[in-house]
Design a protein around this motif. Structure first.
Motif, PDB file in Angstrom:
ATOM      1  N   TRP A  59     -12.469  -1.355  -6.899  1.00 45.89           N
ATOM      2  CA  TRP A  59     -11.081  -1.152  -6.498  1.00 45.89           C
ATOM      3  C   TRP A  59     -10.343  -2.467  -6.300  1.00 45.89           C
ATOM      4  CZ3 TRP A  59      -8.148  -1.212  -1.703  1.00 45.89           C
ATOM      5  CH2 TRP A  59      -6.895  -0.604  -1.843  1.00 45.89           C
ATOM      6  N   LYS A  60     -10.501  -3.116  -5.175  1.00 47.36           N
ATOM      7  CA  LYS A  60      -9.774  -4.348  -4.878  1.00 47.36           C
ATOM      8  C   LYS A  60     -10.672  -5.331  -4.151  1.00 47.36           C
ATOM      9  CE  LYS A  60      -5.253  -3.673  -5.827  1.00 47.36           C
ATOM     10  NZ  LYS A  60      -4.455  -4.572  -6.633  1.00 47.36           N
ATOM     11  N   ILE A  61     -10.375  -6.606  -4.359  1.00 52.69           N
ATOM     12  CA  ILE A  61     -10.994  -7.670  -3.577  1.00 52.69           C
ATOM     13  C   ILE A  61      -9.853  -8.467  -2.963  1.00 52.69           C
ATOM     14  CG2 ILE A  61     -12.411  -9.750  -3.598  1.00 52.69           C
ATOM     15  CD1 ILE A  61     -13.883  -8.543  -6.040  1.00 52.69           C
ATOM     16  N   ALA A  62      -9.865  -8.573  -1.641  1.00 53.91           N
ATOM     17  CA  ALA A  62      -8.854  -9.351  -0.925  1.00 53.91           C
ATOM     18  C   ALA A  62      -9.544 -10.558  -0.312  1.00 53.91           C
ATOM     19  CB  ALA A  62      -8.204  -8.507   0.161  1.00 53.91           C
ATOM     20  N   SER A  63      -8.825 -11.671  -0.270  1.00 51.32           N
ATOM     21  CA  SER A  63      -9.433 -12.861   0.310  1.00 51.32           C
ATOM     22  C   SER A  63      -8.364 -13.809   0.819  1.00 51.32           C
ATOM     23  CB  SER A  63     -10.332 -13.564  -0.716  1.00 51.32           C
ATOM     24  OG  SER A  63      -9.589 -14.006  -1.821  1.00 51.32           O
ATOM     25  N   SER A  76      -5.967 -17.118  12.568  1.00 54.16           N
ATOM     26  CA  SER A  76      -4.964 -16.999  11.503  1.00 54.16           C
ATOM     27  C   SER A  76      -5.593 -17.311  10.165  1.00 54.16           C
ATOM     28  CB  SER A  76      -3.802 -17.978  11.739  1.00 54.16           C
ATOM     29  OG  SER A  76      -3.170 -17.711  12.972  1.00 54.16           O
ATOM     30  N   PHE A  77      -5.156 -16.568   9.133  1.00 50.93           N
ATOM     31  CA  PHE A  77      -5.692 -16.776   7.792  1.00 50.93           C
ATOM     32  C   PHE A  77      -4.672 -16.345   6.749  1.00 50.93           C
ATOM     33  CE2 PHE A  77      -7.080 -12.762   9.568  1.00 50.93           C
ATOM     34  CZ  PHE A  77      -6.871 -11.816   8.562  1.00 50.93           C
ATOM     35  N   THR A  78      -4.791 -16.937   5.568  1.00 51.22           N
ATOM     36  CA  THR A  78      -3.967 -16.480   4.446  1.00 51.22           C
ATOM     37  C   THR A  78      -4.615 -15.226   3.891  1.00 51.22           C
ATOM     38  OG1 THR A  78      -5.172 -17.809   2.819  1.00 51.22           O
ATOM     39  CG2 THR A  78      -3.243 -18.850   3.877  1.00 51.22           C
ATOM     40  N   TRP A  79      -3.853 -14.438   3.113  1.00 50.24           N
ATOM     41  CA  TRP A  79      -4.378 -13.162   2.621  1.00 50.24           C
ATOM     42  C   TRP A  79      -3.711 -12.785   1.309  1.00 50.24           C
ATOM     43  CZ3 TRP A  79      -8.651 -10.995   3.834  1.00 50.24           C
ATOM     44  CH2 TRP A  79      -8.909  -9.642   3.623  1.00 50.24           C
ATOM     45  N   GLY A  80      -4.476 -12.231   0.421  1.00 50.11           N
ATOM     46  CA  GLY A  80      -3.942 -11.742  -0.848  1.00 50.11           C
ATOM     47  C   GLY A  80      -5.048 -11.117  -1.665  1.00 50.11           C
ATOM     48  N   TYR A  81      -4.687 -10.658  -2.851  1.00 49.75           N
ATOM     49  CA  TYR A  81      -5.619  -9.930  -3.707  1.00 49.75           C
ATOM     50  C   TYR A  81      -5.967 -10.750  -4.929  1.00 49.75           C
ATOM     51  CZ  TYR A  81      -4.536  -6.194  -0.564  1.00 49.75           C
ATOM     52  OH  TYR A  81      -4.399  -5.454   0.576  1.00 49.75           O
ATOM     53  N   GLU A  82      -7.251 -10.744  -5.279  1.00 46.08           N
ATOM     54  CA  GLU A  82      -7.721 -11.592  -6.365  1.00 46.08           C
ATOM     55  C   GLU A  82      -7.131 -11.219  -7.713  1.00 46.08           C
ATOM     56  OE1 GLU A  82     -11.991 -12.139  -6.008  1.00 46.08           O
ATOM     57  OE2 GLU A  82     -11.740 -13.107  -4.056  1.00 46.08           O
ATOM     58  N   ASP A  83      -6.679  -9.959  -7.870  1.00 51.88           N
ATOM     59  CA  ASP A  83      -6.007  -9.572  -9.122  1.00 51.88           C
ATOM     60  C   ASP A  83      -4.497  -9.823  -9.066  1.00 51.88           C
ATOM     61  OD1 ASP A  83      -4.986  -7.512  -7.552  1.00 51.88           O
ATOM     62  OD2 ASP A  83      -5.891  -5.890  -8.732  1.00 51.88           O
ATOM     63  N   GLY A  84      -4.020 -10.362  -7.928  1.00 48.32           N
ATOM     64  CA  GLY A  84      -2.605 -10.705  -7.786  1.00 48.32           C
ATOM     65  C   GLY A  84      -1.694  -9.552  -7.415  1.00 48.32           C
ATOM     66  N   GLN A  85      -2.228  -8.346  -7.266  1.00 53.32           N
ATOM     67  CA  GLN A  85      -1.402  -7.176  -6.976  1.00 53.32           C
ATOM     68  C   GLN A  85      -1.827  -6.500  -5.674  1.00 53.32           C
ATOM     69  OE1 GLN A  85       1.301  -6.323  -8.710  1.00 53.32           O
ATOM     70  NE2 GLN A  85       0.903  -8.129  -9.980  1.00 53.32           N
ATOM     71  N   PRO A  86      -0.950  -6.185  -4.749  1.00 59.52           N
ATOM     72  CA  PRO A  86       0.497  -6.355  -4.839  1.00 59.52           C
ATOM     73  C   PRO A  86       0.982  -7.760  -4.494  1.00 59.52           C
ATOM     74  CG  PRO A  86      -0.040  -5.243  -2.797  1.00 59.52           C
ATOM     75  CD  PRO A  86      -1.335  -5.443  -3.543  1.00 59.52           C
ATOM     76  N   PHE A  87       0.062  -8.658  -4.097  1.00 53.89           N
ATOM     77  CA  PHE A  87       0.438 -10.056  -3.890  1.00 53.89           C
ATOM     78  C   PHE A  87      -0.813 -10.917  -4.021  1.00 53.89           C
ATOM     79  CE2 PHE A  87       0.178  -7.806   0.176  1.00 53.89           C
ATOM     80  CZ  PHE A  87      -0.816  -8.495   0.845  1.00 53.89           C
ATOM     81  N   ALA A  88      -0.604 -12.149  -4.398  1.00 59.75           N
ATOM     82  CA  ALA A  88      -1.705 -13.052  -4.751  1.00 59.75           C
ATOM     83  C   ALA A  88      -2.385 -13.664  -3.524  1.00 59.75           C
ATOM     84  CB  ALA A  88      -1.176 -14.176  -5.644  1.00 59.75           C
ATOM     85  N   VAL A  89      -3.620 -14.091  -3.732  1.00 55.49           N
ATOM     86  CA  VAL A  89      -4.382 -14.810  -2.707  1.00 55.49           C
ATOM     87  C   VAL A  89      -3.553 -16.010  -2.237  1.00 55.49           C
ATOM     88  CG1 VAL A  89      -6.453 -16.221  -2.313  1.00 55.49           C
ATOM     89  CG2 VAL A  89      -6.619 -14.089  -3.626  1.00 55.49           C
ATOM     90  N   GLY A  90      -3.499 -16.191  -0.927  1.00 59.18           N
ATOM     91  CA  GLY A  90      -2.798 -17.335  -0.354  1.00 59.18           C
ATOM     92  C   GLY A  90      -1.297 -17.149  -0.193  1.00 59.18           C
TER      93      GLY A  90
END
Length: 199
Positions: A59-63, A76-90
């Motif tokens: 499904w999804k990988i977030a990091s 505190s941490f940055t957050w996003g999805y490795e496939d860029g959807q719905p928003f990119a890592v960092g």
């Protein structure tokens, strides 16, 4: 530049800030609450360390990356999805603050830089679910000294109802099992939680 959309809410936890904070920086504890949907959650608890959740099933990988770690009051941490959807890592940031209260801890979570109001609403609901699981684990550690409560399977959600299976162990041996069933209101908050033990 970062978007103005954000999700922000508070959760009261019946445990001290030190107990709650430990659930962010201990790998096994972090995996329990952030991996509760049968994902695999990992953390490197240091500034610059990674935070990663593989939600499984392709499904999804977030990091993201930890940008602040101040025990026992801020994570505190940055957050996003490795496939860029719905928003990119960092591309977004999650700030969690813990403040002592007379009866435990007030956790405030703010997820900023989200690309839309829809993303803010959806991620707010998701974070409420995960911080609810975190609150449950932290409170159990406070009230059940020597016992460990942990996830015992996938969190299941049907419409506004969520079922969270759990087990209680002592010295690695399962003492009892059960599940909590929660109802989520239109604002994404739990309106009720009922616990059941298996016979």
């Amino acid at each position: 530049t970062m978007s103005e959309h954000a999700a922000e809410f508070e959760v009261h936890i019946a445990a001290r800030p030190e107990t709650v904070f430990s659930l962010f920086v201990d790998q096994a504890a972090f995996a329990q609450w952030m991996g509760a949907q049968m994902g695999v959650a990992t953390i490197e608890p240091r500034v610059g360390g990674s935070v990663r959740v593989d939600y499984g099933g392709g499904w999804k990988i977030a990091s993201g990356e930890i940008v602040e770690l101040a025990a026992p009051e801020r994570f505190s941490f940055t957050w996003g999805y490795e496939d860029g959807q719905p928003f990119a890592v960092g591309s977004t940031r999650v700030d969690i603050t813990l403040a002592a209260t007379d009866t435990g801890t007030r956790l405030t979570l703010r997820h900023s830089g989200l690309p839309s109001e829809v993303a803010a609403r959806e991620h707010g609901s998701g974070w409420r679910l995960y911080t609810g699981i975190l609150a449950h684990i932290a409170a159990a550690q406070r009230h059940m000294q020597g016992l460990v409560i942990e996830a015992a399977g996938a969190v299941e959600q049907v419409h506004q109802h969520v079922r969270v299976p759990w087990r209680v162990t002592k010295d690695g041996e399962t003492m009892f099992t059960g599940a909590n069933v929660a109802t989520i209101g239109p604002d994404g908050r739990f309106t009720s939680v009922v616990g059941f033990t298996d016979s």
